[in-house]
Design a protein around this motif. Structure first.
Motif, PDB file in Angstrom:
ATOM      1  N   LEU A 319       0.855  -1.187   0.000  1.00  0.00           N
ATOM      2  CA  LEU A 319       0.000   0.000   0.000  1.00  0.00           C
ATOM      3  C   LEU A 319       0.889   1.233   0.000  1.00  0.00           C
ATOM      4  CD1 LEU A 319      -2.572  -1.039   2.781  1.00  0.00           C
ATOM      5  CD2 LEU A 319      -2.766  -1.416   0.305  1.00  0.00           C
ATOM      6  N   SER A 320       0.663   2.103  -0.970  1.00  0.00           N
ATOM      7  CA  SER A 320       1.386   3.378  -1.037  1.00  0.00           C
ATOM      8  C   SER A 320       0.371   4.500  -0.929  1.00  0.00           C
ATOM      9  CB  SER A 320       2.148   3.476  -2.356  1.00  0.00           C
ATOM     10  OG  SER A 320       2.670   4.772  -2.554  1.00  0.00           O
ATOM     11  N   ILE A 321       0.710   5.533  -0.166  1.00  0.00           N
ATOM     12  CA  ILE A 321      -0.259   6.603   0.045  1.00  0.00           C
ATOM     13  C   ILE A 321       0.437   7.951   0.169  1.00  0.00           C
ATOM     14  CG2 ILE A 321      -0.301   6.169   2.558  1.00  0.00           C
ATOM     15  CD1 ILE A 321      -3.307   7.010   2.451  1.00  0.00           C
ATOM     16  N   GLY A 322      -0.187   8.986  -0.427  1.00  0.00           N
ATOM     17  CA  GLY A 322       0.291  10.343  -0.212  1.00  0.00           C
ATOM     18  C   GLY A 322       0.431  11.194  -1.450  1.00  0.00           C
ATOM     19  N   ASN A 323       0.730  10.614  -2.604  1.00  0.00           N
ATOM     20  CA  ASN A 323       1.017  11.416  -3.795  1.00  0.00           C
ATOM     21  C   ASN A 323      -0.207  12.210  -4.244  1.00  0.00           C
ATOM     22  OD1 ASN A 323       2.539   8.511  -4.255  1.00  0.00           O
ATOM     23  ND2 ASN A 323       3.862  10.269  -4.578  1.00  0.00           N
ATOM     24  N   GLY A 324      -0.066  13.524  -4.266  1.00  0.00           N
ATOM     25  CA  GLY A 324      -1.135  14.379  -4.777  1.00  0.00           C
ATOM     26  C   GLY A 324      -2.335  14.509  -3.881  1.00  0.00           C
TER      27      GLY A 324
END
Length: 498
Positions: A319-324
């Motif tokens: 899970l990746s989170i944060g971009n934009g």
């Protein structure tokens, strides 16, 4: 390549002492190696018609200078040595002094009035712990005022070897030749600007003494990078199933760039969880990723996205989170859900701000990779920006020791990668990366490497190095576009694999 460790003053001195006392390597042997290797570098930069003045202080840095004088005198006809009074010399320095006397090398106890083309600084080195005053302060000020070429051996005299602060006054070197290991002060504060071009030479100290240090700081080199294999029998799930959460009406490009770099770097499958208001834009931009649409409110995720995440995140390994994304309560709640999961996690951009609200969740059992720049690191930890900049080694190391399953990638002109107290520094300054989108590209590469590498620290090292190498382009630094870096990832990967 010689392994490039970075140590504090105390650690470097302890290693030197252990080489002499435990491994029984005579100090004069180490000194001779230092002189031989330093002379090689000096001869590369200084033509034989130049005049050289070697400044020797009281101690073994001065003894190094006397040994260098002995080796240089066969090639440089105009060579002069400033020496301390014999009563102030170390035992090794007295031996070296006898040798230059026997060779009739010209010397004096005072700085000559004549200006020399080159000054070699062997006054204090790594051992200085007090402010410089009096005779040596005047010498340093006079040498700095000549505008001649200055080469420092081990440390520019007057720079604290641990923190890089000026102790009263300091030599402003054009070149610094660091013996055995880099000193932390060469990389921090005033030390960075006073060292000039930095060299590292092997003087014969056993590598095991560096490797046995409790917390290692090391310059990241290509030898440290192990790009994961792509087995012929593999399938797409072998290389990770990633869900990237991010995007907003005003910043849909960020998650798109992150997704492109993730795919170019080898992720198996990729799904973007985005607000519905940008899903059509992203569908037009690319057709290789899948889309998980969530209802939006004012151009960002609505609170309904939290339930969508809960229902879907078990389908993914990363899970990746944060971009934009934006800084709001929904972002905080989404980050909280991600950190409560049992998945590998990558936090970037506004997710780092949100993580601060529940920072103890970073003590989770599964891997978390964080990619803050200095301001985001301050938001995450509450530590003042000035404090972080004054000693990023310590900040990165301490953070990684407190949050043991986290890997920190602290981005600045130099990048610090830390895990469980060990720190690598990537020294590859590139003004072309000083543009929006560079961090999003790095995040995508991190996601891809986390899907392929078994070791999370190796994933972070591979990603950081791949990002840096892909940005080495033969175009003007002002003209860098994010796509230029992304499009160079395949060539860089191919080179690193071979």
């Amino acid at each position: 390549m010689y392994p490039a460790y970075i140590h504090t003053q105390a650690t470097a001195r302890n290693i030197d002492h252990a080489a002499i006392e435990t491994y029984r390597i005579p100090s004069l042997i180490l000194m001779e190696h230092a002189a031989i290797e330093s002379t090689k570098i000096i001869e590369k930069h200084i033509t034989i018609d130049k005049s050289i003045c070697i400044l020797c202080g009281p101690g073994n840095n001065g003894a190094d200078g006397l040994a260098i004088a002995r080796l240089l005198q066969t090639k440089y006809s105009k060579l002069f040595v400033v020496v301390p009074e014999v009563k102030n010399m170390s035992e090794e320095e007295k031996i070296q002094f006898q040798m230059i006397q026997n060779l009739n090398i010209e010397y004096d106890y005072n700085l000559p009035n004549e200006t020399y083309d080159v000054y070699i600084d062997c006054i204090f080195g790594n051992g200085l712990s007090r402010d410089i005053t009096g005779f040596y302060k005047a010498m340093i000020q006079n040498v700095n005022a000549t505008h001649s070429t200055i080469i420092s051996i081990d440390m520019p005299s007057g720079i604290d070897a641990t923190m890089g602060n000026i102790l009263g006054c300091a030599i402003h070197a054009d070149y610094t030749i660091s013996l055995d290991c880099y000193k932390q002060g060469q990389w921090l504060n005033d030390g960075k600007s006073h060292c000039g071009k930095l060299y590292l030479v092997d003087i014969g100290i056993p590598q095991i003494l560096h490797q046995k240090c409790m917390n290692i700081i090391k310059v990241l080199n290509e030898e440290d990078i192990h790009i994961p294999d792509r087995p012929l029998t593999a399938h797409k799930s072998t290389f990770g199933k990633a869900l990237m959460i991010g995007g907003s009406q005003n910043m849909h490009g960020a998650i798109h760039m992150a997704s492109l770099s993730a795919y170019k770097s080898g992720i198996g499958t990729l799904t973007l969880m985005v607000p519905e208001c940008i899903s059509n834009i992203l569908a037009i931009k690319s057709d290789f990723y899948m889309l998980l649409q969530c209802s939006d409110r004012n151009g960002t995720f609505s609170s309904k996205a939290i339930e969508v995440l809960k229902q879907n995140m078990n389908n993914y390994s990363i899970l990746s989170i944060g971009n934009g994304m934006q800084k709001n309560n929904v972002t905080i709640s989404l980050v909280e859900q991600v950190l409560k999961s049992d998945k590998k996690v990558v936090l970037d951009a506004d997710a780092l701000w949100a993580a601060q609200k529940n920072i103890d969740l970073l003590k989770r059992n599964e891997t978390t990779i964080l990619t803050p720049h200095i301001k985001e690191m301050s938001d995450l930890t509450g530590i003042n920006i000035t404090t972080i900049l004054s000693n990023p080694f310590e900040i990165a190391r301490d953070f990684s020791k407190e949050y043991k399953n986290c890997v920190l990638i602290l981005k600045s002109s130099q990048t610090y990668i830390a895990h469980q107290g060990n720190v690598y520094v990537l020294d590859a300054q590139n003004a072309g990366l000083a543009k929006g989108g560079s961090g999003d590209i790095l995040c995508g590469i991190v996601v891809a490497m986390l899907g392929q590498c078994k070791d999370p620290m190796q994933a972070a090292l591979c990603a950081t190095y791949l990002h840096s190498q892909s940005a080495k382009l033969d175009i003007d630094l002002a003209s860098f576009m994010p796509e230029d870096i992304i499009n160079n990832i395949p060539n860089t990967l191919k080179r690193l694999r071979s």
